[in-house]
Design a protein around this motif. Structure first.
Motif, PDB file in Angstrom:
ATOM      1  N   TRP A   1      -0.599  -2.035   0.052  1.00 38.31           N
ATOM      2  CA  TRP A   1      -1.338  -1.794   1.292  1.00 38.31           C
ATOM      3  C   TRP A   1      -1.506  -3.099   2.081  1.00 38.31           C
ATOM      4  N   ALA A   2      -1.953  -4.147   1.383  1.00 37.77           N
ATOM      5  CA  ALA A   2      -2.215  -5.422   2.054  1.00 37.77           C
ATOM      6  C   ALA A   2      -0.934  -6.028   2.605  1.00 37.77           C
ATOM      7  N   LEU A   3       0.181  -5.867   1.884  1.00 39.19           N
ATOM      8  CA  LEU A   3       1.440  -6.467   2.321  1.00 39.19           C
ATOM      9  C   LEU A   3       1.937  -5.821   3.620  1.00 39.19           C
ATOM     10  N   VAL A   4       1.924  -4.487   3.668  1.00 40.55           N
ATOM     11  CA  VAL A   4       2.400  -3.810   4.881  1.00 40.55           C
ATOM     12  C   VAL A   4       1.431  -4.058   6.038  1.00 40.55           C
TER      13      VAL A   4
ATOM     14  N   VAL B   1      -0.965   3.594   9.313  1.00 42.92           N
ATOM     15  CA  VAL B   1      -0.410   4.800   8.702  1.00 42.92           C
ATOM     16  C   VAL B   1       0.859   4.468   7.916  1.00 42.92           C
ATOM     17  N   LEU B   2       1.630   3.500   8.391  1.00 45.39           N
ATOM     18  CA  LEU B   2       2.804   3.052   7.652  1.00 45.39           C
ATOM     19  C   LEU B   2       2.385   2.410   6.332  1.00 45.39           C
ATOM     20  N   ALA B   3       1.299   1.651   6.347  1.00 47.24           N
ATOM     21  CA  ALA B   3       0.785   1.073   5.106  1.00 47.24           C
ATOM     22  C   ALA B   3       0.353   2.172   4.140  1.00 47.24           C
ATOM     23  N   ALA B   4      -0.293   3.216   4.674  1.00 43.18           N
ATOM     24  CA  ALA B   4      -0.728   4.317   3.823  1.00 43.18           C
ATOM     25  C   ALA B   4       0.466   5.055   3.227  1.00 43.18           C
ATOM     26  N   GLY B   5       1.510   5.274   4.040  1.00 38.94           N
ATOM     27  CA  GLY B   5       2.685   5.965   3.539  1.00 38.94           C
ATOM     28  C   GLY B   5       3.398   5.177   2.455  1.00 38.94           C
TER      29      GLY B   5
END
Length: 510
Positions: free
Chosen positions: A128-131, A140-144
């Motif tokens: 999550w932190a990286l994206v 939302v991209l981090a969540a996906g």
């Protein structure tokens, strides 16, 4: 549709809760030792506790005939796992950590499995932190990406078993998070004034993280060329790059040096990683040269591709529990749609900007965006991570028949990012008619081919046509449904986790 900040931040905790729920079920209900190499990893931990020193890999530690027999009989109580010691060449960090749990729980297998599960939970936080660090306007991209890492069935099975994979993945991903922040430290990748610039990671912290990864698993060695790439693309002076490189590689080398020196003294010569000794003792393990002589290049390539695909998504136990063929067809269709979406993403970004809001960062948090130049650099870094992992997988398979997609899990975060970006493209409202038309046309062509020449699976034809109709229907649904539609594939993966466990693993291995 706009995603409220509170909603997107809560997504992480929902994903983490779902991962822990499913992972605890895998840890509790998967029969003992029915995960790849789990007995050998367990014996490494037990040796540390009982002997108080690091083990040495010796001839006889890979009893091939005995291993095949105990696997065939489903690890009965009367057959001991003690002879399985072929992981004794592995770097020690995970096993030292696991030995603490072993002592506290008197060697509980479940406790050691739960340790891996917790380390996998840490990987989700890092993903999550990286994206978010690379694409701060795309929560939302981090969540996906995080949901893909969490709910991929085979990855969940591996992070619920005793092995050093989870810690290696966590430390490698943490190193890449540090490298992303290092590159971003002097350049803004989000919109001006967004206030989303992450705190930079210094070369000292990077050197320590990379060094810890190196003494956890050999696959983490790709962190070294990735660090070099990050230093080269960071907008710094030559002097700053030289100083940072000396600190990063120097500290990483200091942490690794004792392990290399120990292996030199133990195994002799230049066998600093113990791979030479490992190659000598795995007598009976299928070799690629043997399969090539029997099957030829085409047969070997077909076996490699099919088994890699199946075992990436889910081929459980010791590669003996396959899913229903229709599930693999669905996963092939999903993979094809994601690849189509990634192609659409590439085509959309090759031309001039037509949507200024996408050029500057979508305020709705939708992953349909046009990366800035610094973000392309970060995408390049993550792509190199994936490419190096894939080539290391190929290199290993040039020696041994190890067609196991789980070896790609060390690059699961960039794979999840690619999955999320492609999925967002094909699920976008503006793509509904295009993707639906392509799927319906493809289903029709497959049906015609099946009628004329045969060889087309009727289920696959039905799935492709069904996907086309679903895409067309998606374009007709109100915008209020968008959030649910974007989350359905990940909810499907979460449901598939339980189908795999209780529909295949438990009945197949009991």
């Amino acid at each position: 549709m706009a995603q409220p900040p509170r909603f997107t931040s809560k997504l992480l905790w929902f994903i983490l809760a779902g991962y822990l729920l499913a992972g605890v079920c895998y840890a509790c209900f998967t029969p003992a030792w029915q995960a790849p190499d789990e007995p050998a990893h367990y014996n490494y931990v037990r040796y540390l506790v009982e002997k108080g020193c690091l083990p040495v890999l010796q001839m006889g530690d890979y009893p091939y005939d005995y291993l095949e027999a105990i696997k065939a009989k489903r690890f009965p109580a009367e057959m001991s796992i003690d002879p399985l010691r072929y992981e004794f060449h592995q770097p020690p960090l995970y096993y030292l950590l696991a030995s603490l749990v072993y002592r506290l729980t008197s060697g509980s297998l479940l406790a050691l499995r739960l340790l891996s599960l917790l380390l996998g939970g840490g990987l989700l936080l890092v993903a999550w932190a990286l994206v978010r660090a690379a694409f701060p306007q795309q929560p939302v991209l981090a969540a996906g990406t995080t949901a893909f890492v969490a709910f991929l069935p085979m990855h969940l099975a591996m992070t619920s078993a005793v092995n050093n994979d989870a810690l290696a993945e966590l430390l490698l991903a943490s190193s890449l998070l540090g490298l992303v922040r290092y590159v971003r430290a002097s350049v803004e990748v989000g919109p001006v004034g967004a206030g989303l610039r992450p705190a930079p990671t210094g070369p000292t912290g990077l050197g320590l993280l990379i060094g810890l990864a190196l003494v956890t698993k050999i696959t983490a060695f790709i962190a070294l060329p990735l660090a070099l790439v990050a230093i080269l693309i960071a907008p710094r002076s030559r002097g700053e790059r030289t100083r940072d490189g000396v600190l990063i590689f120097g500290l990483a080398g200091l942490l690794l040096l004792p392990w290399l020196a120990r292996n030199h003294l133990t195994y002799g010569g230049i066998d600093l990683l113990g791979l030479g000794r490992h190659g000598q003792i795995v007598v009976g393990q299928p070799r690629t040269a043997e399969w090539l002589a029997q099957m030829g290049w085409m047969g070997l390539l077909q076996a490699f591709t099919q088994t890699t695909f199946q075992s990436f998504w889910g081929q459980f136990g010791w590669m003996g529990i396959l899913l229903d063929s229709r599930l693999y067809l669905l996963l092939k269709l999903l993979s094809g749609l994601v690849i189509l979406g990634d192609l659409l993403f590439a085509l959309r970004n090759l031309g001039p900007a037509r949507h200024p809001v996408l050029e500057q960062g979508n305020p709705e948090g939708c992953p349909l965006f046009r990366p800035t130049r610094p973000q392309w650099r970060l995408l390049g870094l993550l792509s190199i991570w994936l490419v190096l992992t894939f080539f290391s997988y190929l290199w290993w398979n040039l020696q041994f028949v190890q067609h196991q997609g789980r070896y790609l899990f060390s690059a699961l975060i960039p794979l999840g990012l690619i999955f999320g970006m492609g999925l967002a493209e094909v699920l976008a409202r503006a793509r509904a008619w295009l993707v639906g038309g392509l799927c319906l046309s493809g289903g029709l062509l497959l049906a015609v081919k099946g009628l004329l020449v045969g060889g087309c699976d009727k289920w696959f034809i039905a799935f492709v046509a069904g996907a086309g109709m679903a895409c067309v229907a998606r374009g007709l649904l109100p915008r209020a449904w968008d959030r649910l539609i974007n989350g359905l594939p990940y909810l499907g993966l979460f449901a598939l986790d339980f189908v795999c466990l209780f529909g295949f693993i438990v009945p197949g291995l009991s």
